[in-house]
Design a protein around this motif. Structure first.
Motif, PDB file in Angstrom:
ATOM      1  N   HIS A 184       0.823  -1.210   0.000  1.00 27.78           N
ATOM      2  CA  HIS A 184       0.000   0.000   0.000  1.00 27.78           C
ATOM      3  C   HIS A 184       0.859   1.263   0.000  1.00 27.78           C
ATOM      4  N   ALA A 185       2.169   1.101   0.156  1.00 27.76           N
ATOM      5  CA  ALA A 185       3.063   2.251   0.272  1.00 27.76           C
ATOM      6  C   ALA A 185       3.572   2.682  -1.097  1.00 27.76           C
ATOM      7  N   PHE A 186       4.026   3.936  -1.162  1.00 27.83           N
ATOM      8  CA  PHE A 186       4.675   4.411  -2.383  1.00 27.83           C
ATOM      9  C   PHE A 186       5.662   5.506  -2.033  1.00 27.83           C
ATOM     10  N   ILE A 187       6.593   5.733  -2.964  1.00 31.96           N
ATOM     11  CA  ILE A 187       7.573   6.809  -2.845  1.00 31.96           C
ATOM     12  C   ILE A 187       7.161   7.923  -3.796  1.00 31.96           C
ATOM     13  N   ARG A 188       7.203   9.141  -3.304  1.00 33.21           N
ATOM     14  CA  ARG A 188       6.952  10.301  -4.169  1.00 33.21           C
ATOM     15  C   ARG A 188       8.280  11.014  -4.409  1.00 33.21           C
ATOM     16  N   ALA A 189       8.572  11.311  -5.654  1.00 33.42           N
ATOM     17  CA  ALA A 189       9.800  12.025  -6.018  1.00 33.42           C
ATOM     18  C   ALA A 189       9.442  13.305  -6.752  1.00 33.42           C
ATOM     19  N   VAL A 190      10.039  14.402  -6.337  1.00 33.95           N
ATOM     20  CA  VAL A 190       9.831  15.690  -6.986  1.00 33.95           C
ATOM     21  C   VAL A 190      11.197  16.302  -7.250  1.00 33.95           C
ATOM     22  N   VAL A 205      16.646  16.051  -6.444  1.00 30.98           N
ATOM     23  CA  VAL A 205      15.459  15.230  -6.251  1.00 30.98           C
ATOM     24  C   VAL A 205      15.145  15.101  -4.764  1.00 30.98           C
ATOM     25  N   ARG A 206      13.883  15.299  -4.414  1.00 28.72           N
ATOM     26  CA  ARG A 206      13.421  15.142  -3.045  1.00 28.72           C
ATOM     27  C   ARG A 206      12.422  14.001  -2.992  1.00 28.72           C
ATOM     28  N   HIS A 207      12.628  13.069  -2.050  1.00 26.44           N
ATOM     29  CA  HIS A 207      11.760  11.910  -1.914  1.00 26.44           C
ATOM     30  C   HIS A 207      10.969  11.979  -0.616  1.00 26.44           C
ATOM     31  N   SER A 208       9.813  11.358  -0.627  1.00 25.38           N
ATOM     32  CA  SER A 208       9.041  11.173   0.598  1.00 25.38           C
ATOM     33  C   SER A 208       8.372   9.813   0.553  1.00 25.38           C
ATOM     34  N   LEU A 209       8.176   9.215   1.729  1.00 16.54           N
ATOM     35  CA  LEU A 209       7.520   7.922   1.856  1.00 16.54           C
ATOM     36  C   LEU A 209       6.070   8.134   2.241  1.00 16.54           C
ATOM     37  N   CYS A 210       5.167   7.502   1.515  1.00 16.87           N
ATOM     38  CA  CYS A 210       3.742   7.550   1.823  1.00 16.87           C
ATOM     39  C   CYS A 210       3.297   6.127   2.132  1.00 16.87           C
ATOM     40  N   PRO A 215       2.759  12.112   4.185  1.00 16.38           N
ATOM     41  CA  PRO A 215       4.073  11.842   3.590  1.00 16.38           C
ATOM     42  C   PRO A 215       5.202  12.167   4.566  1.00 16.38           C
ATOM     43  N   VAL A 216       6.192  11.280   4.621  1.00 10.96           N
ATOM     44  CA  VAL A 216       7.352  11.472   5.497  1.00 10.96           C
ATOM     45  C   VAL A 216       8.558  11.787   4.623  1.00 10.96           C
ATOM     46  N   PRO A 217       9.104  12.993   4.697  1.00 11.18           N
ATOM     47  CA  PRO A 217      10.255  13.328   3.849  1.00 11.18           C
ATOM     48  C   PRO A 217      11.476  12.498   4.218  1.00 11.18           C
ATOM     49  N   LEU A 218      12.173  12.031   3.188  1.00 11.69           N
ATOM     50  CA  LEU A 218      13.486  11.446   3.413  1.00 11.69           C
ATOM     51  C   LEU A 218      14.502  12.570   3.450  1.00 11.69           C
ATOM     52  N   GLN A 219      15.652  12.274   4.028  1.00 14.26           N
ATOM     53  CA  GLN A 219      16.716  13.266   4.009  1.00 14.26           C
ATOM     54  C   GLN A 219      17.094  13.576   2.567  1.00 14.26           C
ATOM     55  N   VAL A 220      17.741  14.712   2.381  1.00 15.63           N
ATOM     56  CA  VAL A 220      18.206  15.048   1.035  1.00 15.63           C
ATOM     57  C   VAL A 220      19.140  13.939   0.591  1.00 15.63           C
ATOM     58  N   ALA A 221      18.645  13.087  -0.296  1.00 18.71           N
ATOM     59  CA  ALA A 221      19.376  11.875  -0.620  1.00 18.71           C
ATOM     60  C   ALA A 221      19.637  11.738  -2.105  1.00 18.71           C
ATOM     61  N   GLY A 222      18.676  12.137  -2.926  1.00 19.33           N
ATOM     62  CA  GLY A 222      18.839  11.997  -4.367  1.00 19.33           C
ATOM     63  C   GLY A 222      18.443  10.643  -4.894  1.00 19.33           C
ATOM     64  N   THR A 254      10.630  11.974   9.821  1.00 16.08           N
ATOM     65  CA  THR A 254      11.889  11.567   9.204  1.00 16.08           C
ATOM     66  C   THR A 254      12.816  10.930  10.239  1.00 16.08           C
ATOM     67  N   GLU A 255      12.825  11.485  11.438  1.00 15.85           N
ATOM     68  CA  GLU A 255      13.691  10.961  12.497  1.00 15.85           C
ATOM     69  C   GLU A 255      13.298   9.533  12.849  1.00 15.85           C
ATOM     70  N   GLU A 256      11.990   9.253  12.900  1.00 14.57           N
ATOM     71  CA  GLU A 256      11.542   7.900  13.209  1.00 14.57           C
ATOM     72  C   GLU A 256      11.892   6.943  12.082  1.00 14.57           C
ATOM     73  N   LEU A 257      11.780   7.415  10.842  1.00 15.12           N
ATOM     74  CA  LEU A 257      12.143   6.577   9.696  1.00 15.12           C
ATOM     75  C   LEU A 257      13.616   6.178   9.769  1.00 15.12           C
ATOM     76  N   LEU A 258      14.479   7.152  10.064  1.00 11.37           N
ATOM     77  CA  LEU A 258      15.911   6.862  10.153  1.00 11.37           C
ATOM     78  C   LEU A 258      16.222   5.938  11.323  1.00 11.37           C
ATOM     79  N   ALA A 259      15.474   6.092  12.417  1.00  7.64           N
ATOM     80  CA  ALA A 259      15.714   5.247  13.581  1.00  7.64           C
ATOM     81  C   ALA A 259      15.351   3.792  13.300  1.00  7.64           C
ATOM     82  N   ARG A 260      14.350   3.562  12.466  1.00  5.67           N
ATOM     83  CA  ARG A 260      13.946   2.198  12.150  1.00  5.67           C
ATOM     84  C   ARG A 260      14.832   1.551  11.090  1.00  5.67           C
ATOM     85  N   ALA A 261      15.462   2.362  10.254  1.00  4.50           N
ATOM     86  CA  ALA A 261      16.249   1.824   9.139  1.00  4.50           C
ATOM     87  C   ALA A 261      17.608   1.309   9.607  1.00  4.50           C
ATOM     88  N   ARG A 262      18.165   0.389   8.823  1.00  5.00           N
ATOM     89  CA  ARG A 262      19.512  -0.132   9.065  1.00  5.00           C
ATOM     90  C   ARG A 262      20.474   0.478   8.056  1.00  5.00           C
TER      91      ARG A 262
END
Length: 319
Positions: A184-190, A205-210, A215-222, A254-262
């Motif tokens: 059910h999730a998707f990534i949005r890129a602008v 490029v700016r990404h966010s997780l939905c 939407p939860v912004p990802l860090q400036v990642a590209g 975003t902070e919670e997303l990073l905390a869950r990621a490896r």
């Protein structure tokens, strides 16, 4: 004393039919390193460096991950810019097509044995002594055959899963794979650079997780993508991260997303080192790695340029 980490960006490219991937690590701005990535066990092999311009989004891996097509440039020498076929994680040419400018270039694979060169209306001539391997069909992406090639690309294994975002102007959406826990999730890129983030500068490029909530912004990642099992993969400067598919739901920041990621790996501290491709002999006297000798400026070219500069300086002083 150890050197501080280098500011860098990561741009991974996936093989369509295997867990193989290659990462273009850029930093400093004129240096790019290739890194092989096996997503089955998240193992990495640091490969060859290239000093010059590399456009990762203008190339790609063959579906089985055996071949890599890339667009490179030094803006000097006999070619200026060119498209190269290599074996990852190396950029040493097995086959090479001179381009000469940045009006199109690079290519993509329709299948393991069919490569499309996106040189527009040309040129499509091979560099002397660097033909494609036996069994590989090379198609030019010209106006004449564009409809046929496009139809095959959209139905083939390498077809892009990004689609225009109807809710956001200039936005694109990448859906999680069907059947994954996060389907059910998707990534949005602008992109602030062009309308298509796949052809934009990674830094724009700016990404966010939905994933069911705001939407939860990802860090400036590209770069961000879903793995075949639905895991979220993304980069943050020199770090590469994986967030398991069953942990995507309920993320509020975003902070919670990073905390869950490896963090799978951090390539910030890599430094240029010459590395010869195992399938090609090194170039004697190479200054910046083991690119083909045809990519280089000869001693005569450098001498001629010095003479031109000296002549201009003399004329300027006399004037």
């Amino acid at each position: 004393m150890s050197l501080p980490p280098t500011k860098c960006t990561l741009y991974p490219v996936f093989a369509a039919a295997s867990p193989r991937a290659v990462i273009y690590r850029r930093g400093p701005s004129n240096q790019t390193c290739l890194i092989a990535w096996d997503r089955t066990e998240d193992s990495f092999e640091v490969g060859q460096w290239f000093k010059g311009t590399v456009k990762p989004s203008w190339g790609g891996l063959s579906p089985d991950g055996e071949w890599l097509v890339s667009f490179l440039g030094k803006y000097r020498g006999p070619f200026a810019t060119w498209t190269v076929l290599s074996r990852p994680p190396f950029l040493t040419a097995v086959a090479l097509w001179p381009k000469g400018d940045t009006w199109a270039g690079g290519g993509f694979f329709l299948s393991d044995d069919t490569l499309v060169l996106t040189h527009g209306e040309g040129p499509y001539d091979l560099a002397p002594g660097l033909p494609p391997p036996p069994g590989l069909t090379v198609l030019p992406f010209t106006r004449a055959n564009a409809p046929v090639v496009t139809a095959r690309a959209q139905s083939g294994p390498a077809a892009s899963r990004w689609r225009p975002d109807p809710a956001v102007e200039g936005g694109w959406i990448l859906d999680a794979p069907a059947g994954a826990p996060s389907s059910h999730a998707f990534i949005r890129a602008v992109s602030a650079y062009t309308a298509d983030p796949l052809r934009s500068l990674p830094e724009s490029v700016r990404h966010s997780l939905c994933a069911g909530g705001p939407p939860v912004p990802l860090q400036v990642a590209g770069w961000a993508a879903f793995d075949r099992n639905g895991d979220l993969l993304f980069s943050q400067e020199g770090g590469l991260f994986r967030l398991d598919a069953d942990r995507l739901g309920g993320i509020g920041s975003t902070e919670e997303l990073l905390a869950r990621a490896r963090c799978l790996a951090d390539f910030s501290d890599l430094r240029f080192r010459p590395l010869a491709a195992p399938y090609a002999a090194p170039t004697p006297g190479a200054e910046d790695g083991f690119a083909p000798i045809l990519d280089r400026v000869s001693r005569e070219d450098r001498h001629r340029r010095r003479q031109v500069r000296k002549t201009r300086e003399r004329v300027g002083r006399s004037g």
